[in-house]
Write an enzyme that holds these catalytic residues in place. Structure first.
Site, PDB file in Angstrom:
ATOM      1  N   LYS A  77       0.815  -1.209   0.000  1.00 15.72           N
ATOM      2  CA  LYS A  77       0.000   0.000   0.000  1.00 15.72           C
ATOM      3  C   LYS A  77       0.852   1.264   0.000  1.00 15.72           C
ATOM      4  O   LYS A  77       0.447   2.303  -0.483  1.00 15.72           O
ATOM      5  CB  LYS A  77      -0.933   0.022   1.221  1.00 15.72           C
ATOM      6  CG  LYS A  77      -0.171   0.043   2.544  1.00 15.72           C
ATOM      7  CD  LYS A  77      -1.109   0.145   3.746  1.00 15.72           C
ATOM      8  CE  LYS A  77      -1.730  -1.175   4.120  1.00 15.72           C
ATOM      9  NZ  LYS A  77      -0.788  -2.165   4.687  1.00 15.72           N
ATOM     10  N   HIS A 206       0.896  -2.968  15.115  1.00 20.88           N
ATOM     11  CA  HIS A 206       1.518  -1.869  14.353  1.00 20.88           C
ATOM     12  C   HIS A 206       1.523  -0.663  15.278  1.00 20.88           C
ATOM     13  O   HIS A 206       0.472  -0.205  15.699  1.00 20.88           O
ATOM     14  CB  HIS A 206       0.713  -1.598  13.075  1.00 20.88           C
ATOM     15  CG  HIS A 206       1.455  -0.763  12.073  1.00 20.88           C
ATOM     16  ND1 HIS A 206       2.011   0.463  12.392  1.00 20.88           N
ATOM     17  CD2 HIS A 206       1.758  -0.980  10.767  1.00 20.88           C
ATOM     18  CE1 HIS A 206       2.607   0.956  11.313  1.00 20.88           C
ATOM     19  NE2 HIS A 206       2.475   0.092  10.318  1.00 20.88           N
ATOM     20  N   GLU A 280       6.206  -5.670   8.625  1.00 19.10           N
ATOM     21  CA  GLU A 280       5.498  -5.161   7.431  1.00 19.10           C
ATOM     22  C   GLU A 280       5.965  -3.752   7.098  1.00 19.10           C
ATOM     23  O   GLU A 280       5.163  -2.809   7.067  1.00 19.10           O
ATOM     24  CB  GLU A 280       3.988  -5.156   7.696  1.00 19.10           C
ATOM     25  CG  GLU A 280       3.394  -6.514   7.982  1.00 19.10           C
ATOM     26  CD  GLU A 280       2.009  -6.416   8.625  1.00 19.10           C
ATOM     27  OE1 GLU A 280       1.530  -5.285   8.888  1.00 19.10           O
ATOM     28  OE2 GLU A 280       1.414  -7.467   8.874  1.00 19.10           O
TER      29      GLU A 280
HETATM   30  N1  PLP Z   1       1.043  -2.977   7.884  1.00 22.75           N
HETATM   31  C1  PLP Z   1      -0.186  -2.463   8.052  1.00 22.75           C
HETATM   32  C2  PLP Z   1      -1.281  -3.372   8.508  1.00 22.75           C
HETATM   33  C3  PLP Z   1      -0.433  -1.104   7.816  1.00 22.75           C
HETATM   34  O1  PLP Z   1      -1.672  -0.616   7.993  1.00 22.75           O
HETATM   35  C4  PLP Z   1       0.630  -0.283   7.371  1.00 22.75           C
HETATM   36  C5  PLP Z   1       0.437   1.143   7.120  1.00 22.75           C
HETATM   37  O2  PLP Z   1      -0.635   1.684   7.197  1.00 22.75           O
HETATM   38  C6  PLP Z   1       1.885  -0.877   7.170  1.00 22.75           C
HETATM   39  C7  PLP Z   1       2.068  -2.213   7.461  1.00 22.75           C
HETATM   40  C8  PLP Z   1       3.070  -0.095   6.689  1.00 22.75           C
HETATM   41  O3  PLP Z   1       3.506   0.769   7.679  1.00 22.75           O
HETATM   42  P1  PLP Z   1       4.802   1.637   7.492  1.00 22.75           P
HETATM   43  O4  PLP Z   1       4.729   2.329   6.194  1.00 22.75           O
HETATM   44  O5  PLP Z   1       4.773   2.558   8.669  1.00 22.75           O
HETATM   45  O6  PLP Z   1       5.987   0.727   7.569  1.00 22.75           O
END
Ligand code: PLP
Length: 417
Positions: A77, A206, A280
């Protein structure tokens, strides 16, 4: 280098990225590259991104050195740019997908479903059915209703219970308000999974995206351990996966975060043999790898104040100002004015406003920002634009974010790595 008048993306070092021989461009090299793109290929003055694969490769190295026991599942994402996904795949990363479309994208790269976690705690039923049909067998949940949907549509799926660990209060985007089982909800949820015949493989959390307080990892890992203990008390099969989520940034604070994770995992999980540690990360890999160049197509002078219009804005890449609470920074590249030095070093500066291209006044990228006197057809270059930017852009007013940073490079990359 791959280019077209309207869509352009530059892949640096693709042939050697898998061998990790590629290094990030020095600042001067990046400036020279952007300059050459502007002069050689930008007849239409379209905005464009440069993706430096050397930055991505060096961040993968950094991750592996600092968190050697933590397997990264890149959070698609954050930036689903095909070239970035391709290089992450080539460098051995796994992937965190939030939806059917993201899973399809990753599978289309030839990635095995065992390298995907469907890390969205609340999923549409049709997407769960799709995950089952393609063998994506690891997901997260934080509600009874989700357990029921998964039992019905994907009974072979392993589960991670997403807990609401104490957020980093200073995180740029807290996720706790939306997701995560409260401490008092954990045991009833575990009991419900046990009754359903599904398997809880472990715990996920998270601490918030763009975190700055490494202590939040320690508190969350301690909270995860108490969930492992609760599962033992309930005579459930032994948990074996700890998913520490995202929140990491590529700046100096990464070392603190990695130390906090390593020491907390040792302290709380040293007696859990066979633990699989995953994460993640999105922002960590994407943010600093992309530089965005935008063209100035409008100007207004009001006394000592200068106002400029550029061809990307808050409805496009700079949606990060609204959704990701980002502060962007611009450096000028004056190709039409200031004949001598395009960087305008040492030139007098003016209090400037920079607007995006749409007709909405909200579409304002910079206010009270010091810039030299620039002209229509000069450029503003924005570093660190890879995280939560083009991924969430729209085509409001007909200015199409999708035209920025495209698929052109991926097929070339995949044939080279
Ligand atoms: N995992 C989940 C479930 C998330 O909602 C997000 C970001 O919204 C991420 C991972 C990625 O987080 P980051 O960009 O802070 O590493």
């Amino acid at each position: 280098m791959v280019s077209s008048p309207t869509t352009l993306q530059v892949i640096l070092g693709a042939p050697v990225v898998r061998e990790k021989k590629v290094t990030a461009l020095p600042k001067d090299g990046l400036d020279d590259l952007i300059r050459s793109i502007i002069f050689n290929t930008q007849q239409l003055n379209e905005p464009f991104y440069v993706l430096d694969l050397g930055v991505v490769a060096s961040l993968v190295d950094k991750w592996t050195r600092s968190l050697p026991t933590v397997r990264p599942f890149y959070a698609v994402k954050c930036n689903p740019d095909p070239a970035l996904l391709g290089v992450m795949e080539a460098l051995g990363a796994s992937f965190d997908c939030a939806s059917r479309a993201e899973i399809e994208t990753i599978l289309s790269l030839g990635v095995s479903p065992s390298r995907i976690i469907y890390a969205n705690p609340c999923k549409p039923e049709s997407h769960i059915k799709y995950a089952a049909s393609v063998g994506v067998n690891l997901t997260t949940f934080d509600s009874l209703e989700e357990i029921q949907k998964i039992q019905k549509h994907h009974p072979n799926c392993d589960l991670l219970i997403r807990i609401k660990a104490p957020d980093d209060g200073n995180a740029r985007c807290p996720l706790g308000p939306k997701y995560g089982a409260l401490p008092e909800e954990v045991e009833p949820l575990l009991q419900a999974v046990k009754a359903s015949g599904l398997a809880v493989a472990g715990v996920s959390f998270h601490i918030g995206s763009g975190a700055t307080n490494s202590n939040a990892y320690r508190s969350a890992i301690a909270a995860a351990k108490s969930v492992f203990d609760a599962a033992s008390r309930l005579d459930m099969p032994r948990m074996h996966v700890l998913n520490i989520g995202g929140g990491f940034t590529a700046g100096p604070e990464f070392d603190d975060a990695a130390n906090a994770v390593n020491s907390a995992v040792y302290e709380y999980f040293k007696n859990e043999p066979g633990l699989t540690l995953i994460a993640e990360p999105g922002r960590f890999f994407a943010e600093t790898a992309f530089t965005l160049a935008t063209n100035i197509f409008g100007k207004r002078v009001r006394g000592e104040v200068r106002e400029y219009w550029i061809n990307d804005g808050v409805y496009g890449s700079m949606n990060c100002i609204l959704y990701d609470h980002a502060t962007v920074m611009a450096t000028p590249f004056a190709c039409s004015s200031n004949g001598g030095d395009p960087t305008c070093d040492g030139a007098k500066t003016y209090c400037s406003t920079v607007f995006g291209p749409t007709c909405d006044a909200l579409d304002t990228v910079l206010r009270d920002y010091q810039l030299p006197e620039l002209q229509v057809n000069d450029w503003l270059v924005f570093p660190n634009m890879g995280a939560y930017t083009a991924a969430a852009g729209s085509s409001f007013n007909g200015f199409n974010t999708a035209a920025i940073g495209t698929h052109l490079a991926y097929s070339k990359l995949s044939s080279l790595v």
